[in-house]
Design a protein around this motif. Sequence first.
Motif, short mmCIF file in Angstrom:
data_model
loop_
_atom_site.label_atom_id
_atom_site.label_comp_id
_atom_site.label_asym_id
_atom_site.label_seq_id
_atom_site.Cartn_x
_atom_site.Cartn_y
_atom_site.Cartn_z
N VAL A 52 -47.77 66.18 93.07
CA VAL A 52 -46.49 65.50 93.20
C VAL A 52 -46.09 64.97 91.82
N ALA A 73 -38.19 67.03 94.04
CA ALA A 73 -38.13 65.57 94.03
C ALA A 73 -39.29 65.02 93.21
N VAL A 75 -41.61 61.20 92.61
CA VAL A 75 -41.90 59.86 93.13
C VAL A 75 -41.77 58.88 91.97
N PRO A 83 -45.76 53.51 94.67
CA PRO A 83 -44.50 54.22 94.92
C PRO A 83 -43.37 53.26 95.26
N ILE A 86 -38.28 57.86 96.15
CA ILE A 86 -38.30 59.29 95.89
C ILE A 86 -36.93 59.65 95.33
N THR A 88 -34.40 62.65 94.12
CA THR A 88 -34.13 64.07 94.27
C THR A 88 -33.14 64.53 93.21
#
Length: 106
Positions: A52, A73, A75, A83, A86, A88
């Motif tokens: 990720v 996307a 994080v 976190p 998110i 995008t």
Amino acid sequence: HAEEDLDAPVASGSYRTDGTVLIPASMATVGAVASGAGDANAIVSKCMNRQVAVVGLHTPIATLQESLRQSNAVVVVDHERKPLSILTRIDLLDYLARAAGEGLPG
């Protein structure tokens, strides 16, 4: 389970549910599920991976653009790597469009 509990059983792709929502989903993915060419869990499993993209709060926009070229996307994490959000491609494009209209740096 707590929202930030990413190790909760429900966060696993193998957790049994009554249904699955695919967001965002390409028309190819929606078509495959609708036509029976693949079930939602198989398609989600194919799309998911452990790598990720992670960025900090003060990541330069050029770095975000490059990260989002490689992934749908990223994080966003705080200084403790917790976190926060998110981000995008659409989020970045929306910000850049608003920034251009308001004369903000972008």
